[in-house]
Design a protein around this motif. Structure first.
Motif, mmCIF file in Angstrom:
data_model
loop_
_atom_site.group_PDB
_atom_site.id
_atom_site.type_symbol
_atom_site.label_atom_id
_atom_site.label_comp_id
_atom_site.label_asym_id
_atom_site.label_seq_id
_atom_site.Cartn_x
_atom_site.Cartn_y
_atom_site.Cartn_z
ATOM 1 N N GLN A 1 0.816 -1.209 0.000
ATOM 2 C CA GLN A 1 0.000 0.000 0.000
ATOM 3 C C GLN A 1 0.855 1.268 0.000
ATOM 4 O OE1 GLN A 1 -2.691 -0.451 3.282
ATOM 5 N NE2 GLN A 1 -3.944 -1.937 2.203
ATOM 6 N N ALA A 2 2.028 1.189 0.635
ATOM 7 C CA ALA A 2 2.884 2.371 0.726
ATOM 8 C C ALA A 2 3.817 2.530 -0.477
ATOM 9 C CB ALA A 2 3.719 2.313 2.005
ATOM 10 N N ALA A 3 3.897 1.514 -1.337
ATOM 11 C CA ALA A 3 4.813 1.560 -2.479
ATOM 12 C C ALA A 3 4.473 2.738 -3.383
ATOM 13 C CB ALA A 3 4.736 0.255 -3.257
ATOM 14 N N ASP A 4 5.516 3.486 -3.743
ATOM 15 C CA ASP A 4 5.284 4.692 -4.535
ATOM 16 C C ASP A 4 5.692 4.554 -5.994
ATOM 17 O OD1 ASP A 4 7.934 4.515 -3.945
ATOM 18 O OD2 ASP A 4 8.163 6.571 -3.219
ATOM 19 N N ASP A 5 6.289 3.423 -6.351
ATOM 20 C CA ASP A 5 6.608 3.220 -7.764
ATOM 21 C C ASP A 5 6.309 1.767 -8.148
ATOM 22 O OD1 ASP A 5 8.725 1.610 -6.913
ATOM 23 O OD2 ASP A 5 10.236 3.144 -7.236
ATOM 24 N N ALA A 6 6.303 1.521 -9.434
ATOM 25 C CA ALA A 6 5.903 0.210 -9.939
ATOM 26 C C ALA A 6 6.853 -0.889 -9.486
ATOM 27 C CB ALA A 6 5.825 0.240 -11.462
ATOM 28 N N ALA A 7 8.154 -0.607 -9.429
ATOM 29 C CA ALA A 7 9.128 -1.631 -9.040
ATOM 30 C C ALA A 7 8.920 -2.039 -7.579
ATOM 31 C CB ALA A 7 10.547 -1.119 -9.252
ATOM 32 N N ALA A 8 8.717 -1.075 -6.710
ATOM 33 C CA ALA A 8 8.485 -1.367 -5.293
ATOM 34 C C ALA A 8 7.172 -2.119 -5.110
ATOM 35 C CB ALA A 8 8.491 -0.075 -4.482
ATOM 36 N N ARG A 9 6.157 -1.712 -5.869
ATOM 37 C CA ARG A 9 4.865 -2.386 -5.808
ATOM 38 C C ARG A 9 5.001 -3.833 -6.264
ATOM 39 N NH1 ARG A 9 2.408 2.037 -7.085
ATOM 40 N NH2 ARG A 9 2.675 1.783 -9.307
ATOM 41 N N ASP A 10 5.769 -4.061 -7.308
ATOM 42 C CA ASP A 10 5.965 -5.403 -7.840
ATOM 43 C C ASP A 10 6.701 -6.284 -6.833
ATOM 44 O OD1 ASP A 10 5.739 -7.318 -9.983
ATOM 45 O OD2 ASP A 10 7.906 -7.060 -10.267
ATOM 46 N N ARG A 11 7.749 -5.758 -6.197
ATOM 47 C CA ARG A 11 8.485 -6.522 -5.184
ATOM 48 C C ARG A 11 7.579 -6.885 -4.014
ATOM 49 N NH1 ARG A 11 12.383 -2.726 -6.279
ATOM 50 N NH2 ARG A 11 11.840 -1.552 -4.405
ATOM 51 N N ALA A 12 6.810 -5.917 -3.536
ATOM 52 C CA ALA A 12 5.914 -6.161 -2.402
ATOM 53 C C ALA A 12 4.824 -7.165 -2.775
ATOM 54 C CB ALA A 12 5.295 -4.850 -1.924
ATOM 55 N N ALA A 13 4.317 -7.074 -3.999
ATOM 56 C CA ALA A 13 3.277 -8.004 -4.445
ATOM 57 C C ALA A 13 3.823 -9.423 -4.549
ATOM 58 C CB ALA A 13 2.703 -7.554 -5.795
ATOM 59 N N ARG A 14 5.054 -9.568 -5.037
ATOM 60 C CA ARG A 14 5.667 -10.903 -5.119
ATOM 61 C C ARG A 14 5.871 -11.483 -3.725
ATOM 62 N NH1 ARG A 14 9.126 -8.651 -9.103
ATOM 63 N NH2 ARG A 14 10.811 -8.677 -7.591
ATOM 64 N N ARG A 15 6.338 -10.653 -2.793
ATOM 65 C CA ARG A 15 6.545 -11.107 -1.413
ATOM 66 C C ARG A 15 5.207 -11.532 -0.790
ATOM 67 N NH1 ARG A 15 9.202 -13.684 2.228
ATOM 68 N NH2 ARG A 15 9.115 -12.824 4.305
ATOM 69 N N LEU A 16 4.183 -10.736 -1.014
ATOM 70 C CA LEU A 16 2.863 -11.052 -0.487
ATOM 71 C C LEU A 16 2.356 -12.374 -1.062
ATOM 72 C CD1 LEU A 16 0.469 -10.281 1.273
ATOM 73 C CD2 LEU A 16 -0.381 -8.869 -0.616
#
Length: 120
Positions: free
Chosen positions: A74-89
């Motif tokens: 939810q706090a990710a501010d760019d696509a790369a960070a969002r992608d990493r967090a989504a993979r971890r989730l």
């Protein structure tokens, strides 16, 4: 009808403002966290030993990590960070489902997909 977390929180806050929780048994006293009456009698000693040793069940640990991963997503501010967090989730949700504690509800319900779509 399913309520969102925000709707539930709003209903609880309204009930608290109206004083509906003021006369509940035990109000104003600390919670009794050692209450084990719901644990079968033959397992109580084993559970107490594990608790005193600091053991945390795998499903509980995974749920904590899932909450952290959701916050990162939810706090990710760019696509790369969002992608990493989504993979971890995704990895954590799969582990929880494989442990049997997820009861198949997390990924099969589309929760992960809905979360990712909502955050795009």
């Amino acid at each position: 009808m399913l309520l969102s977390e925000a709707q539930v929180e709003a209903k609880l806050a309204d009930a608290a403002r109206r004083g509906e929780f003021d006369d509940l048994p035990g109000a104003g006293r600390p919670l009794e966290l050692d209450d084990d009456r719901d644990v079968p009698e033959e397992l109580r000693m084993a559970f107490r030993v594990m608790k005193n040793a600091g053991y945390v069940p795998e499903a509980v640990r995974l749920r904590g990590e899932i909450a952290s991963a959701e916050a990162l997503l939810q706090a990710a501010d760019d696509a790369a960070a969002r992608d990493r967090a989504a993979r971890r989730l995704r990895v954590l949700l799969d582990r929880l489902n494989q442990s049997g504690e997820g009861r198949g509800l997390i990924s099969e319900s589309g929760y992960f997909r809905q979360l990712c779509e909502r955050l795009r």
